[in-house]
Design a protein around this motif. Structure first.
Motif, PDB file in Angstrom:
ATOM      1  N   UNK A  90       0.701  -1.272  -0.031  1.00 17.98           N
ATOM      2  CA  UNK A  90       0.121   0.265   0.026  1.00 17.98           C
ATOM      3  C   UNK A  90       0.697   1.150  -0.034  1.00 17.98           C
ATOM      4  N   UNK A  91       1.758   1.320   0.846  1.00 21.32           N
ATOM      5  CA  UNK A  91       2.559   2.560   0.850  1.00 21.32           C
ATOM      6  C   UNK A  91       3.539   3.189  -0.502  1.00 21.32           C
ATOM      7  N   UNK A  92       3.942   2.066  -1.151  1.00 15.87           N
ATOM      8  CA  UNK A  92       4.434   2.251  -2.328  1.00 15.87           C
ATOM      9  C   UNK A  92       3.472   2.080  -3.645  1.00 15.87           C
ATOM     10  N   UNK A  93       1.919   1.564  -3.425  1.00 16.95           N
ATOM     11  CA  UNK A  93       1.169   1.939  -4.497  1.00 16.95           C
ATOM     12  C   UNK A  93       0.793   3.380  -4.257  1.00 16.95           C
ATOM     13  N   UNK A  94       0.734   3.817  -2.978  1.00 13.54           N
ATOM     14  CA  UNK A  94       0.562   5.350  -2.825  1.00 13.54           C
ATOM     15  C   UNK A  94       1.418   6.145  -3.389  1.00 13.54           C
ATOM     16  N   UNK A  95       2.769   5.989  -3.324  1.00 15.11           N
ATOM     17  CA  UNK A  95       3.985   6.542  -3.916  1.00 15.11           C
ATOM     18  C   UNK A  95       3.771   6.579  -5.440  1.00 15.11           C
ATOM     19  N   UNK A  96       3.442   5.209  -5.913  1.00 14.15           N
ATOM     20  CA  UNK A  96       3.433   5.198  -7.540  1.00 14.15           C
ATOM     21  C   UNK A  96       2.398   6.138  -7.852  1.00 14.15           C
ATOM     22  N   UNK A  97       1.225   6.478  -7.506  1.00 11.41           N
ATOM     23  CA  UNK A  97      -0.013   7.133  -7.772  1.00 11.41           C
ATOM     24  C   UNK A  97       0.728   8.464  -8.077  1.00 11.41           C
ATOM     25  N   UNK A  98       1.281   9.043  -6.951  1.00 13.85           N
ATOM     26  CA  UNK A  98       1.690  10.497  -6.835  1.00 13.85           C
ATOM     27  C   UNK A  98       2.808  10.702  -8.003  1.00 13.85           C
ATOM     28  N   UNK A  99       3.577   9.476  -8.184  1.00 22.63           N
ATOM     29  CA  UNK A  99       4.584   9.815  -9.309  1.00 22.63           C
ATOM     30  C   UNK A  99       3.927   9.792 -10.670  1.00 22.63           C
ATOM     31  N   UNK A 100       2.912   9.290 -10.731  1.00 22.81           N
ATOM     32  CA  UNK A 100       2.091   8.927 -12.199  1.00 22.81           C
ATOM     33  C   UNK A 100       1.421  10.439 -12.178  1.00 22.81           C
ATOM     34  N   UNK A 101       0.761  10.915 -11.098  1.00 22.91           N
ATOM     35  CA  UNK A 101      -0.035  12.311 -11.442  1.00 22.91           C
ATOM     36  C   UNK A 101       0.701  13.201 -11.352  1.00 22.91           C
ATOM     37  N   UNK A 102       1.797  13.349 -10.619  1.00 21.09           N
ATOM     38  CA  UNK A 102       2.310  14.814 -10.475  1.00 21.09           C
ATOM     39  C   UNK A 102       3.941  14.673 -10.967  1.00 21.09           C
ATOM     40  N   UNK A 103       4.384  13.772 -11.717  1.00 13.72           N
ATOM     41  CA  UNK A 103       5.674  13.316 -12.239  1.00 13.72           C
ATOM     42  C   UNK A 103       6.635  13.773 -11.180  1.00 13.72           C
ATOM     43  N   UNK A 104       6.349  13.172 -10.014  1.00 16.66           N
ATOM     44  CA  UNK A 104       7.265  13.134  -8.662  1.00 16.66           C
ATOM     45  C   UNK A 104       8.798  13.181  -9.158  1.00 16.66           C
ATOM     46  N   UNK A 105       9.697  13.942  -8.346  1.00 15.73           N
ATOM     47  CA  UNK A 105      10.921  14.004  -8.598  1.00 15.73           C
ATOM     48  C   UNK A 105      11.574  12.714  -8.137  1.00 15.73           C
ATOM     49  N   UNK A 106      12.410  11.751  -8.831  1.00 17.04           N
ATOM     50  CA  UNK A 106      13.059  10.540  -7.985  1.00 17.04           C
ATOM     51  C   UNK A 106      14.181  11.244  -7.429  1.00 17.04           C
ATOM     52  N   UNK A 107      14.736  12.255  -7.604  1.00 11.40           N
ATOM     53  CA  UNK A 107      16.029  12.657  -7.198  1.00 11.40           C
ATOM     54  C   UNK A 107      15.371  12.970  -5.637  1.00 11.40           C
ATOM     55  N   UNK A 108      14.250  13.902  -5.428  1.00 12.90           N
ATOM     56  CA  UNK A 108      13.708  14.250  -4.103  1.00 12.90           C
ATOM     57  C   UNK A 108      13.536  12.940  -3.396  1.00 12.90           C
ATOM     58  N   UNK A 109      12.819  11.987  -3.904  1.00 13.42           N
ATOM     59  CA  UNK A 109      12.414  10.641  -3.046  1.00 13.42           C
ATOM     60  C   UNK A 109      13.689  10.061  -2.494  1.00 13.42           C
ATOM     61  N   UNK A 110      14.710   9.932  -3.449  1.00 15.03           N
ATOM     62  CA  UNK A 110      15.860   9.223  -2.886  1.00 15.03           C
ATOM     63  C   UNK A 110      16.594  10.051  -1.970  1.00 15.03           C
ATOM     64  N   UNK A 111      16.681  11.398  -2.000  1.00 16.46           N
ATOM     65  CA  UNK A 111      17.252  12.228  -1.056  1.00 16.46           C
ATOM     66  C   UNK A 111      16.482  12.180   0.181  1.00 16.46           C
ATOM     67  N   UNK A 112      15.336  12.038   0.239  1.00 15.68           N
ATOM     68  CA  UNK A 112      14.509  11.561   1.255  1.00 15.68           C
ATOM     69  C   UNK A 112      15.236  10.295   1.976  1.00 15.68           C
ATOM     70  N   UNK A 113      15.180   9.448   1.486  1.00 12.39           N
ATOM     71  CA  UNK A 113      15.792   7.966   1.861  1.00 12.39           C
ATOM     72  C   UNK A 113      17.206   8.188   2.360  1.00 12.39           C
TER      73      UNK A 113
END
Length: 309
Positions: A90-113
């Motif tokens: 579920x958590x990563x399905x949620x992230x996937x929806x944000x990625x698809x809808x808003x072209x979320x930056x992969x750089x930002x996501x991995x900087x968070x990690x």
């Protein structure tokens, strides 16, 4: 496409995990709110995974080998979400929806990690600059991702969102000093501790609460310019998004002020704002948004945090 079970999951996550942000998030228009909650669910899951906790509660420090594997799994599943692999939890399905809808930056996501990696490595922070670097990774980039969801594109607006995330994290650190110490984590600049005659080994002891309160107050004061800088970004956001952000800004800033006012008693209980106080701050935030739109800007201050480009 909406997924009712996933929607229920993310709503429950924020209602239990962050009452302060849950109040503010209700102000977003429905599509934006849904995406904000989806992103929050992923961030909350990552935090819970590293700290072995449930929705921010009952945190404990796992064994080092276990926590390193958990971080590796988070990176692997985040990569899967960006490339569209299925199935996803579920958590990563949620992230996937944000990625698809808003072209979320992969750089930002991995900087968070990378912020969680600092916890895994048990990083120590000698200076306020090093503490701010941690704040950038665990909260500043969350502000950047949230701003992307709200439609922000200019570097200036994104920088203001980053500043707000950093202000939030400085507030959280001041409020949670003792809880963090129980997990053998200290985000306070050790230089500041030394100025009060404290060390990394003794700062959390009850007899040092007065000295520790002065360090916490200094941290709260350090957040103030970041809160101020973030205000400059409100005018660029849609009204309801700006209202939600302005409300969260006031709620978290109030918590920081409460930590400072409480002095040595700041950690007798977890400080927060009441429902009535949140309502007052919500109304005041309307004024913040309106004022940001009608006041001419004669000089635009530079963002305080120079984020990686």
């Amino acid at each position: 496409m909406n997924n009712p079970s996933l929607d229920d999951h993310v709503k429950q996550t924020i209602q239990v995990g962050s009452k302060s942000f849950a109040a503010a998030s209700a102000l977003f228009d429905p599509p934006t709110r849904r995406s904000v909650l989806m992103l929050y669910a992923w961030c909350r899951h990552c935090d819970d995974t590293i700290d072995d906790q449930v929705l921010g509660f009952q945190a404990k420090q796992p064994q080092s080998t276990m926590i390193e594997q958990r971080l590796a799994d988070l990176r692997k599943q985040t990569t899967a979400a960006f490339i569209g692999e299925t199935p996803l939890t579920p958590a990563f399905s949620a992230l996937r929806q944000v990625i698809v809808t808003h072209q979320l930056s992969q750089q930002f996501a991995f900087e968070h990690l990378d912020g969680y990696a600092m916890d895994v490595a048990q990083a120590r922070y000698q200076t306020i600059e090093q503490t701010l670097c941690y704040c950038y990774h665990v909260a500043g980039v969350v502000g950047l991702m949230m701003a992307q969801i709200m439609g922000a594109k200019s570097h200036d607006v994104l920088d203001r969102a980053c500043d707000l995330g950093i202000a939030f994290q400085l507030t959280n650190i001041a409020r949670d000093i003792i809880d963090d110490a129980d997990m053998d984590r200290c985000y306070l600049p050790e230089q500041w501790l030394a100025e009060e005659g404290l060390t990394r080994e003794n700062y959390a002891q009850p007899q040092h609460r007065s000295a520790l309160s002065r360090v916490a107050a200094k941290l709260v004061d350090h957040a103030e310019p970041y809160y101020h800088s973030s205000y400059q970004g409100l005018r660029a956001l849609p009204f309801r998004s700006a209202w939600a952000v302005a409300t969260a800004r006031r709620v978290y800033r109030k918590i920081g002020q409460r930590v400072k006012q409480a002095g040595a008693g700041a950690w007798q209980q977890r400080l927060s704002t009441s429902r009535g106080e949140k309502l007052v701050l919500l109304v005041a935030a309307v004024g913040d948004v309106l004022l940001s739109r009608i006041m001419p800007i004669t000089r635009r201050d530079a963002s305080l945090w120079q984020r990686p480009q």
